[in-house]
Write a protein that holds these residues in place. Structure first.
Motif, short mmCIF file in Angstrom:
data_model
loop_
_atom_site.label_atom_id
_atom_site.label_comp_id
_atom_site.label_asym_id
_atom_site.label_seq_id
_atom_site.Cartn_x
_atom_site.Cartn_y
_atom_site.Cartn_z
N PRO A 21 0.80 -1.23 0.00
CA PRO A 21 0.00 0.00 0.00
C PRO A 21 0.84 1.28 0.00
O PRO A 21 0.55 2.21 -0.77
N SER A 25 1.20 4.07 -3.08
CA SER A 25 0.92 5.50 -2.91
C SER A 25 2.13 6.35 -3.26
O SER A 25 2.01 7.40 -3.91
N TRP A 30 -1.36 2.90 -7.85
CA TRP A 30 -2.57 2.19 -7.43
C TRP A 30 -3.39 1.80 -8.66
O TRP A 30 -3.57 2.58 -9.59
N GLU A 35 -5.06 -3.69 -5.92
CA GLU A 35 -6.13 -3.97 -4.96
C GLU A 35 -6.43 -5.46 -4.90
O GLU A 35 -6.64 -6.02 -3.81
N TYR A 62 -2.44 0.46 5.36
CA TYR A 62 -3.23 1.56 4.82
C TYR A 62 -2.95 2.87 5.54
O TYR A 62 -3.03 3.94 4.92
N ILE A 83 -5.95 6.14 -3.96
CA ILE A 83 -5.76 4.97 -3.10
C ILE A 83 -6.93 4.01 -3.25
O ILE A 83 -8.09 4.43 -3.19
N PHE A 85 -9.20 1.55 -1.67
CA PHE A 85 -9.60 1.10 -0.34
C PHE A 85 -10.44 -0.17 -0.36
O PHE A 85 -10.82 -0.67 0.70
N THR A 86 -10.73 -0.70 -1.54
CA THR A 86 -11.61 -1.87 -1.65
C THR A 86 -11.17 -3.06 -0.81
O THR A 86 -12.01 -3.75 -0.22
N LEU A 88 -10.18 -3.26 2.08
CA LEU A 88 -10.64 -3.15 3.46
C LEU A 88 -12.01 -3.79 3.66
O LEU A 88 -12.39 -4.10 4.79
N LEU A 117 -16.47 1.98 -0.14
CA LEU A 117 -15.05 2.29 -0.16
C LEU A 117 -14.56 2.69 -1.56
O LEU A 117 -13.56 3.39 -1.69
#
Length: 321
Positions: A21, A25, A30, A35, A62, A83, A85-86, A88, A117
């Protein structure tokens, strides 16, 4: 010192959860592939090391991923949208399953989390794109692209003037920007669902149940109800924000209903022993020829979610009652 394959795999998994992650970034790389790798690693590591430890590692990863984007956010640049976030959403799915919730219910809430997300970080970019000056720039740029490619002449030969084309673009482009969160939400849900299927089938070695017996909880129909209510309420109150929220929620509900409509079609194929390839070809041709077929499949799926027309019992989900 010799490191066993099991230990090496564990170290690599931890690096993926914590290191990937922040590297994604830092180098702005990304993507849905990143992901998918993180989400699949999370599922595998959860099985090997338990939920608590894996959740902590993913959380640390994250939090660290926010460090490279904090400077740009502080000066008003929305870098959070880059970013992904999926992954999560996997936290909620595994947690609910550990709490004893059935597979269909756990997957549904995992999909909802993946939807949120994926869509919420894109809201600032969507709001900016809907500003009048940004819309004018987008419409002007698209119209100029049509001219450069010679498409305006081709359309003129078919009877469409440049003014008519511009009018059409002024209708379509704002709608595309308005539905941007829904598009990202659907992509996030698709990504989440496919990775979970890959994990269950190829890594967990659990034979997935036939598509004909896939199921969502009945209360998933509330997505459509909330979306329609929000859209109609926004239209009545002349509230653009409420109306756009309703459009996006309805789009997500339509995507889920379409999948469940295909599930119903798979159920009919299985029940009456039809040729799946022939049916698939006929459905594709019908969808291309008539949007009405698309809407029919959506409504079939929606009613199946609400009333369980296939009478699929909970035990076919692979869980104990």
């Amino acid at each position: 010192m010799v490191i066993s394959d099991k230990d090496a795999f564990r170290y690599v998994s931890r690096f993926v959860l914590v290191g990937v992650p922040i590297l994604a970034s830092f180098f702005s790389v990304w993507s849905w592939i990143i992901e998918c790798i993180i989400l699949l690693t999370f599922f595998v590591q959860t099985r090997n090391s338990g939920f608590r430890q894996t959740a902590i590692l993913l959380g640390i990863g994250y939090v660290l991923s926010l460090i490279p984007v904090i400077p740009s956010v502080s000066i008003g640049v929305d870098s959070l949208v880059q970013i992904g976030f999926t992954p999560l959403a996997g936290l909620l799915l595994v947690l609910l399953k550990e709490k004893g919730l059935s597979t269909s219910h756990s997957i549904f809430w995992g999909l909802i989390m993946a939807m949120l997300l994926s869509a919420i970080p894109a809201l600032p970019a969507t709001i900016a794109a809907l500003q009048p000056d940004m819309l004018d720039n987008a419409i002007t740029g698209t119209l100029q692209l049509y001219k450069d490619q010679g498409l305006t002449q081709a359309l003129a030969a078919q009877g469409m003037t440049e003014q008519q084309l511009e009018t059409m673009l002024r209708m379509i482009i704002p709608m595309v920007f308005q539905l941007m969160p829904a598009f990202l939400a659907i992509v996030g849900m698709l990504e989440f669902g496919l990775i979970y299927i890959v994990f269950r089938f190829f890594i967990d070695k659990i034979k997935p149940k036939p598509m004909a017996y896939w199921k969502l909880p009945w209360y998933a129909v509330w997505l459509a109800i909330i979306g329609l209510s929000s859209y109609l309420g926004g239209d009545y109150l002349a509230n653009t924000v409420l109306k756009i929220i309703g459009m996006n929620v309805m789009a997500v509900a339509a995507a889920l209903s379409f999948v469940m409509g295909l599930v119903c079609l798979a159920y009919v194929i299985k029940k009456y022993r039809l040729s799946p390839w022939l049916v698939a070809i006929l459905v594709i041709i019908a969808l291309i020829m008539s949007p009405f077929i698309l809407m029919t499949i959506v409504f079939i799926g929606l009613f199946d979610i609400a009333f369980n027309n296939r009478k699929v019992p909970e035990k076919t989900e692979g869980d104990k009652k």
